[in-house]
Design a protein around this motif. Structure first.
Motif, mmCIF file in Angstrom:
data_model
loop_
_atom_site.group_PDB
_atom_site.id
_atom_site.type_symbol
_atom_site.label_atom_id
_atom_site.label_comp_id
_atom_site.label_asym_id
_atom_site.label_seq_id
_atom_site.Cartn_x
_atom_site.Cartn_y
_atom_site.Cartn_z
ATOM 1 N N LEU A 1 0.837 -1.206 0.000
ATOM 2 C CA LEU A 1 0.000 0.000 0.000
ATOM 3 C C LEU A 1 0.873 1.259 0.000
ATOM 4 O O LEU A 1 0.646 2.184 -0.785
ATOM 5 C CB LEU A 1 -0.927 0.023 1.215
ATOM 6 N N ALA A 2 1.891 1.266 0.862
ATOM 7 C CA ALA A 2 2.748 2.456 0.943
ATOM 8 C C ALA A 2 3.504 2.674 -0.359
ATOM 9 O O ALA A 2 3.955 3.779 -0.657
ATOM 10 C CB ALA A 2 3.729 2.302 2.099
ATOM 11 N N ASN A 3 3.616 1.618 -1.139
ATOM 12 C CA ASN A 3 4.375 1.690 -2.396
ATOM 13 C C ASN A 3 3.493 2.103 -3.575
ATOM 14 O O ASN A 3 3.981 2.232 -4.693
ATOM 15 C CB ASN A 3 5.022 0.325 -2.658
ATOM 16 N N LEU A 4 2.208 2.336 -3.356
ATOM 17 C CA LEU A 4 1.361 2.822 -4.454
ATOM 18 C C LEU A 4 1.890 4.192 -4.875
ATOM 19 O O LEU A 4 2.290 5.001 -4.043
ATOM 20 C CB LEU A 4 -0.094 2.945 -3.991
ATOM 21 N N SER A 5 1.837 4.444 -6.196
ATOM 22 C CA SER A 5 2.537 5.653 -6.656
ATOM 23 C C SER A 5 1.962 6.926 -6.044
ATOM 24 O O SER A 5 2.675 7.904 -5.857
ATOM 25 C CB SER A 5 2.542 5.712 -8.182
ATOM 26 N N GLY A 6 0.665 6.914 -5.684
ATOM 27 C CA GLY A 6 0.071 8.101 -5.063
ATOM 28 C C GLY A 6 0.772 8.479 -3.764
ATOM 29 O O GLY A 6 0.860 9.647 -3.398
ATOM 30 N N PHE A 7 1.283 7.472 -3.060
ATOM 31 C CA PHE A 7 2.058 7.743 -1.843
ATOM 32 C C PHE A 7 3.536 7.911 -2.181
ATOM 33 O O PHE A 7 4.176 8.870 -1.794
ATOM 34 C CB PHE A 7 1.909 6.584 -0.850
ATOM 35 N N ARG A 8 4.049 6.946 -2.953
ATOM 36 C CA ARG A 8 5.501 6.885 -3.173
ATOM 37 C C ARG A 8 6.015 8.094 -3.947
ATOM 38 O O ARG A 8 7.073 8.635 -3.639
ATOM 39 C CB ARG A 8 5.828 5.595 -3.941
ATOM 40 N N ASP A 9 5.282 8.520 -4.952
ATOM 41 C CA ASP A 9 5.792 9.573 -5.823
ATOM 42 C C ASP A 9 5.329 10.970 -5.415
ATOM 43 O O ASP A 9 5.619 11.945 -6.098
ATOM 44 C CB ASP A 9 5.374 9.296 -7.280
ATOM 45 N N ALA A 10 4.576 11.054 -4.341
ATOM 46 C CA ALA A 10 4.088 12.378 -3.927
ATOM 47 C C ALA A 10 5.250 13.200 -3.368
ATOM 48 O O ALA A 10 6.192 12.653 -2.783
ATOM 49 C CB ALA A 10 3.017 12.218 -2.860
ATOM 50 N N HIS A 11 5.174 14.506 -3.571
ATOM 51 C CA HIS A 11 6.194 15.398 -3.011
ATOM 52 C C HIS A 11 5.496 16.430 -2.128
ATOM 53 O O HIS A 11 4.458 16.971 -2.516
ATOM 54 C CB HIS A 11 6.959 16.098 -4.139
ATOM 55 N N PRO A 12 6.049 16.689 -0.943
ATOM 56 C CA PRO A 12 5.342 17.615 -0.038
ATOM 57 C C PRO A 12 5.160 19.019 -0.611
ATOM 58 O O PRO A 12 4.298 19.766 -0.155
ATOM 59 C CB PRO A 12 6.222 17.631 1.217
ATOM 60 N N ASN A 13 5.978 19.376 -1.626
ATOM 61 C CA ASN A 13 5.818 20.716 -2.195
ATOM 62 C C ASN A 13 4.835 20.756 -3.361
ATOM 63 O O ASN A 13 4.679 21.806 -3.991
ATOM 64 C CB ASN A 13 7.177 21.267 -2.653
ATOM 65 N N GLN A 14 4.217 19.628 -3.665
ATOM 66 C CA GLN A 14 3.162 19.648 -4.688
ATOM 67 C C GLN A 14 2.055 20.598 -4.245
ATOM 68 O O GLN A 14 1.876 20.788 -3.035
ATOM 69 C CB GLN A 14 2.518 18.264 -4.785
ATOM 70 N N PRO A 15 1.261 21.117 -5.186
ATOM 71 C CA PRO A 15 0.115 21.923 -4.755
ATOM 72 C C PRO A 15 -0.744 21.098 -3.796
ATOM 73 O O PRO A 15 -1.022 19.925 -4.067
ATOM 74 C CB PRO A 15 -0.651 22.186 -6.059
ATOM 75 N N PRO A 16 -1.134 21.672 -2.651
ATOM 76 C CA PRO A 16 -1.853 20.900 -1.623
ATOM 77 C C PRO A 16 -3.083 20.175 -2.166
ATOM 78 O O PRO A 16 -3.392 19.068 -1.721
ATOM 79 C CB PRO A 16 -2.256 21.958 -0.595
#
Ligand SMILES: Cc1ncc(COP(=O)(O)O)c(C=O)c1O
Length: 484
Positions: free
Chosen positions: A88-103
């Motif tokens: 689950l943690a490896n789903l791209s929505g989690f894995r590839d997210a960056h904290p500086n993306q638009p909220p």
């Protein structure tokens, strides 16, 4: 010497256009100062893929982890980390997210965090939770900073934190880091907090009592409601070290016992990897009157979407960069959803059952220190062993079992009688067969201490590093010890 790729005489080098092109042109030696030119070719190692694979596979086998064998450590126990959590943690929505993306593109993460905050609050009986801290110890620090800021906001000058002598060593360390001094409350011969001694320490400068329940002795503080009342009547707060919440899920809640602030060690209770003070998780929970002090951001619902909320009026600030360890929280969330309410309760029941099974079956080898039912871990005495508990524990490594915690190593203070005690936590994830195998090994080692003492005393024999001789830590004769 093995030929290297820079060695033109290496087999197969000549005749290849690529090597010829790379190596046929002579270096412009005239440009280099005399004495700076290499005289010999570079000695870079040349390894095949299989050699590299074998090297790293061997290195991983030299480690002991829950995936390779039982890990009944006690206190800082590791339980199994289900692979489903990792997926689950490896789903791209989690894995590839960056904290500086638009909220607004991270709303899914905030929804997951929002739900997890609520689940933890419900499990623990707290009103609000921040997922920011990166470990249990970090959660302690965050919780104590909350207490400090709350007291300051009320203009109260309280600088003492009371700590049980059975507490994990991180408790006094966190209190000291938060700027408090500590006073230690002794344990009764029955293994519970000495309430009379507590009363004597309840002076107006006491900010809080830190308590682990069940304690690091594997026992439930039966007088917890009375303790909570004493603390609150003194104007102090009650802090819950939630490392041992794995014994209580769906059974009892620290919030209902009277605790005001807490952290939960998600590595112990919610099956995430252990950060060990670092890249793990130690969410901090509080009662309503302390919500405004939580570390930010917390996850919040805004209309139909989910957002980070930085607006808490009296927040202690951020204790971790960005949002804390989102991938760890995703694992805890996955575990809670996988287990469901009934499954979490069953996990706690099995954790307690397994510890009691070990305690009962090992009675002839290592009798229990406290002669009663234990919670998720049992404290067994090595006093009757012909060798030191340390040697006994090290021999377990040769049988693929991680040694249990030797009491005194992780705790604030223990008297002489506990010097050779072992804290054993099998966790709910070990099967009956695995527990029986473990019990058989303990019995076998007991037999070895009599038949071949030398073998046990020089163990482990199977690990890359042998036994390291310990300097016995100095134990103070009195239960009262000012730690900071
Ligand atoms: C009782 C207790 N308190 C605090 C801690 C510290 O937690 P962490 O190792 O996550 O910093 C531990 C270790 O797991 C513990 O067993």
């Amino acid at each position: 010497m093995r030929p290297t790729i820079f060695d033109k005489s290496r087999p197969g080098a000549s005749g290849h256009a690529i090597f010829d092109a790379e190596f046929s042109s002579a270096p412009p030696t005239e440009l280099y100062p005399k004495g700076l030119l290499r005289e010999k070719p570079l000695g870079l190692p040349e390894l095949t893929e299989i050699e590299v694979v074998r090297h790293y596979t061997q290195a991983s086998l030299d480690n002991h982890g829950v995936d390779s064998g039982a890990y009944p450590l006690g206190s800082c126990t590791m339980k199994y980390n289900p692979k489903r959590n990792d997926a689950l943690a490896n789903l791209s929505g989690f894995r590839d997210a960056h904290p500086n993306q638009p909220p607004e593109t991270l709303a899914g993460i905030w929804e997951m965090m929002f739900e997890l905050q609520n689940y933890i609050a419900e499990l623990a009986g707290m009103d609000a939770v921040s997922l920011q801290p990166a470990a249990g110890a970090h959660g302690e620090l965050a919780g104590l900073l909350i207490i400090k800021k709350y007291l300051e906001s009320k203009n109260e000058k309280r600088h003492i934190v009371l700590i049980a002598d059975s507490a994990h060593g991180t408790n006094p360390a966190s209190a000291a880091m938060a700027g408090f001094a500590c006073r230690i409350i002794p344990t009764t011969p029955e293994g519970l907090m000495d309430v009379e001694a507590l009363k004597a320490e309840l002076t107006p400068d006491v900010a809080a009592l830190m308590l682990t329940n069940p304690s690091t002795l594997g026992l439930f503080e039966e007088r917890i409601e009375e303790i909570a009342k004493l603390i609150h009547d003194n104007g102090s707060l009650l802090y819950y070290d939630g490392a041992n919440m794995n014994a209580l899920m769906g059974i009892s809640r620290p919030g209902d016992m009277g605790f005001d602030v807490m952290h939960i060690n998600v590595h112990k209770t919610l099956s995430t990897p252990h950060g060990g003070g670092g890249p793990g998780g130690g969410p901090v929970g509080v009662k309503k009157f302390l919500r405004a002090f939580l570390p930010v951001p917390i996850a919040a619902k805004s209309g139909d979407t989910f957002v980070p909320d930085y607006s808490l009026a009296q927040t202690v600030g951020s204790v971790k960069a960005y949002f804390g360890h989102v991938a760890v929280m995703a694992r805890a969330y996955c575990y809670i959803l996988t287990m469901g309410a009934a499954g979490l309760k069953e996990a706690s029941e099995n954790a307690v059952l397994n510890a009691n099974y070990l305690q009962a079956e090992l009675r002839g080898v290592l009798p229990p220190v406290f002669n009663k039912l234990c919670m998720h871990e049992c404290l067994l005495s090595g006093n009757k062993l012909a060798i030191s508990a340390y040697s006994f524990a090290k021999r377990l490594i040769d049988y693929g079992i991680h040694p249990p915690t030797l009491v005194g190593a992780g705790c604030v203070y223990f008297g002489e009688d506990l010097k050779s005690a072992m804290l054993i936590e099998p966790t709910e994830t070990e099967t009956r067969e695995s527990l029986d195998a473990l019990i058989a090994v303990f019995k076998k080692i007991l037999y070895e201490t009599e038949s071949d003492r030398q073998l046990v005393e020089t163990a482990p024999h199977s690990s890359p590093i042998g036994k390291i001789e310990l300097k016995t830590p100095e134990v103070e004769p009195s239960g009262k010890k000012a730690v900071a």
